[in-house]
Design a protein around this motif. Structure first.
Motif, PDB file in Angstrom:
ATOM      1  N   THR A 194      -1.362  -9.151  -6.382  1.00  0.00           N
ATOM      2  CA  THR A 194      -2.341  -9.485  -5.343  1.00  0.00           C
ATOM      3  C   THR A 194      -1.761  -9.162  -3.975  1.00  0.00           C
ATOM      4  O   THR A 194      -0.536  -9.109  -3.802  1.00  0.00           O
ATOM      5  CB  THR A 194      -2.722 -10.983  -5.360  1.00  0.00           C
ATOM      6  OG1 THR A 194      -1.571 -11.754  -4.990  1.00  0.00           O
ATOM      7  CG2 THR A 194      -3.245 -11.410  -6.724  1.00  0.00           C
ATOM      8  N   LEU A 195      -2.638  -8.986  -3.019  1.00  0.00           N
ATOM      9  CA  LEU A 195      -2.205  -8.754  -1.651  1.00  0.00           C
ATOM     10  C   LEU A 195      -1.420  -9.960  -1.129  1.00  0.00           C
ATOM     11  O   LEU A 195      -0.415  -9.802  -0.435  1.00  0.00           O
ATOM     12  CB  LEU A 195      -3.427  -8.480  -0.758  1.00  0.00           C
ATOM     13  CG  LEU A 195      -3.129  -8.038   0.670  1.00  0.00           C
ATOM     14  CD1 LEU A 195      -2.384  -6.715   0.691  1.00  0.00           C
ATOM     15  CD2 LEU A 195      -4.419  -7.926   1.457  1.00  0.00           C
TER      16      LEU A 195
ATOM     17  N   VAL B  15       0.639   6.905  -5.563  1.00  0.00           N
ATOM     18  CA  VAL B  15      -0.111   5.997  -6.441  1.00  0.00           C
ATOM     19  C   VAL B  15       0.424   4.572  -6.367  1.00  0.00           C
ATOM     20  O   VAL B  15      -0.203   3.640  -6.847  1.00  0.00           O
ATOM     21  CB  VAL B  15      -0.121   6.482  -7.904  1.00  0.00           C
ATOM     22  CG1 VAL B  15      -0.872   7.796  -8.035  1.00  0.00           C
ATOM     23  CG2 VAL B  15       1.276   6.579  -8.474  1.00  0.00           C
ATOM     24  N   GLY B  16       1.576   4.419  -5.759  1.00  0.00           N
ATOM     25  CA  GLY B  16       2.166   3.101  -5.613  1.00  0.00           C
ATOM     26  C   GLY B  16       3.537   3.235  -4.976  1.00  0.00           C
ATOM     27  O   GLY B  16       3.977   4.327  -4.643  1.00  0.00           O
TER      28      GLY B  16
ATOM     29  N   ASN C 267      -5.371  -2.398  -8.762  1.00  0.00           N
ATOM     30  CA  ASN C 267      -4.652  -1.883  -7.606  1.00  0.00           C
ATOM     31  C   ASN C 267      -4.823  -2.847  -6.443  1.00  0.00           C
ATOM     32  O   ASN C 267      -5.854  -3.506  -6.330  1.00  0.00           O
ATOM     33  CB  ASN C 267      -5.215  -0.516  -7.195  1.00  0.00           C
ATOM     34  CG  ASN C 267      -4.936   0.543  -8.230  1.00  0.00           C
ATOM     35  OD1 ASN C 267      -3.795   0.857  -8.510  1.00  0.00           O
ATOM     36  ND2 ASN C 267      -5.978   1.090  -8.819  1.00  0.00           N
ATOM     37  N   LEU C 268      -3.830  -2.880  -5.566  1.00  0.00           N
ATOM     38  CA  LEU C 268      -3.980  -3.651  -4.339  1.00  0.00           C
ATOM     39  C   LEU C 268      -4.837  -2.844  -3.374  1.00  0.00           C
ATOM     40  O   LEU C 268      -4.877  -1.609  -3.451  1.00  0.00           O
ATOM     41  CB  LEU C 268      -2.616  -3.942  -3.717  1.00  0.00           C
ATOM     42  CG  LEU C 268      -1.949  -5.247  -4.184  1.00  0.00           C
ATOM     43  CD1 LEU C 268      -1.679  -5.243  -5.658  1.00  0.00           C
ATOM     44  CD2 LEU C 268      -0.715  -5.523  -3.388  1.00  0.00           C
TER      45      LEU C 268
ATOM     46  N   TYR D 226       6.998  -3.766  -7.596  1.00  0.00           N
ATOM     47  CA  TYR D 226       6.128  -2.586  -7.640  1.00  0.00           C
ATOM     48  C   TYR D 226       4.740  -2.947  -7.144  1.00  0.00           C
ATOM     49  O   TYR D 226       4.171  -3.964  -7.548  1.00  0.00           O
ATOM     50  CB  TYR D 226       6.034  -2.016  -9.058  1.00  0.00           C
ATOM     51  CG  TYR D 226       5.225  -0.749  -9.069  1.00  0.00           C
ATOM     52  CD1 TYR D 226       5.746   0.418  -8.529  1.00  0.00           C
ATOM     53  CD2 TYR D 226       3.926  -0.732  -9.542  1.00  0.00           C
ATOM     54  CE1 TYR D 226       4.987   1.585  -8.486  1.00  0.00           C
ATOM     55  CE2 TYR D 226       3.162   0.424  -9.501  1.00  0.00           C
ATOM     56  CZ  TYR D 226       3.706   1.574  -8.968  1.00  0.00           C
ATOM     57  OH  TYR D 226       2.960   2.714  -8.907  1.00  0.00           O
ATOM     58  N   VAL D 227       4.189  -2.079  -6.268  1.00  0.00           N
ATOM     59  CA  VAL D 227       2.861  -2.272  -5.690  1.00  0.00           C
ATOM     60  C   VAL D 227       1.968  -1.105  -6.114  1.00  0.00           C
ATOM     61  O   VAL D 227       2.161   0.025  -5.659  1.00  0.00           O
ATOM     62  CB  VAL D 227       2.942  -2.345  -4.150  1.00  0.00           C
ATOM     63  CG1 VAL D 227       1.568  -2.516  -3.550  1.00  0.00           C
ATOM     64  CG2 VAL D 227       3.881  -3.460  -3.713  1.00  0.00           C
ATOM     65  N   PRO D 228       1.002  -1.347  -7.011  1.00  0.00           N
ATOM     66  CA  PRO D 228       0.083  -0.288  -7.423  1.00  0.00           C
ATOM     67  C   PRO D 228      -1.025  -0.088  -6.380  1.00  0.00           C
ATOM     68  O   PRO D 228      -1.599  -1.049  -5.893  1.00  0.00           O
ATOM     69  CB  PRO D 228      -0.497  -0.823  -8.739  1.00  0.00           C
ATOM     70  CG  PRO D 228      -0.431  -2.307  -8.595  1.00  0.00           C
ATOM     71  CD  PRO D 228       0.755  -2.597  -7.725  1.00  0.00           C
TER      72      PRO D 228
END
Length: 120
Positions: free
Chosen positions: A35-36, A69-70, A92-93, A82-84
């Motif tokens: 989540t953000l 992509v992240g 995705n965020l 990791y941030v998708p």
């Protein structure tokens, strides 16, 4: 005095296998930012950090053609996050809000960012 002839064997040090970090194999982990708010909380947790690492994950290696992509980031050698952003499968965020948080953190003058794949 004759100059040493440059041969491939003179450079073997640069091409030798790197030592294996056995501690990383035991302790290393990656945590998915789902989540953000989770991403924001992690940046807040390390707000006083002066050094961090950032790696972009892309669809290829050609800037201007391939897309991010992240990204992954770390403050510790054994834990990464990791941030998708643009995966076809999974959540995705939100791109815009995530990048605003990332850039505000990254461009803080008290902090040094170590990049990998920085051209993206």
């Amino acid at each position: 005095m004759a100059k040493e002839k440059k041969t491939f064997s003179n450079f073997k040090y640069y091409f030798s296998k790197a030592p294996v970090d056995t501690e990383f194999l035991k302790k290393g982990t990656t945590i998915l930012m789902e989540t953000l708010q989770q991403f924001k909380d992690k940046l807040d947790e390390y707000k006083d950090s002066t050094l961090w690492a950032l790696d972009t994950e892309t669809t290829g290696l050609v800037f201007g053609v391939n897309k991010v992509v992240g990204f992954s980031f770390a403050f510790d050698p054994y834990i990464s996050y990791y941030v998708p952003l643009r995966h076809l499968l999974g959540e995705n965020l939100p791109l815009r809000e995530t990048l605003v948080l990332l850039f505000n953190y990254m461009y803080d003058p008290k902090r040094v960012t170590l990049f990998y794949n920085a051209i993206f």
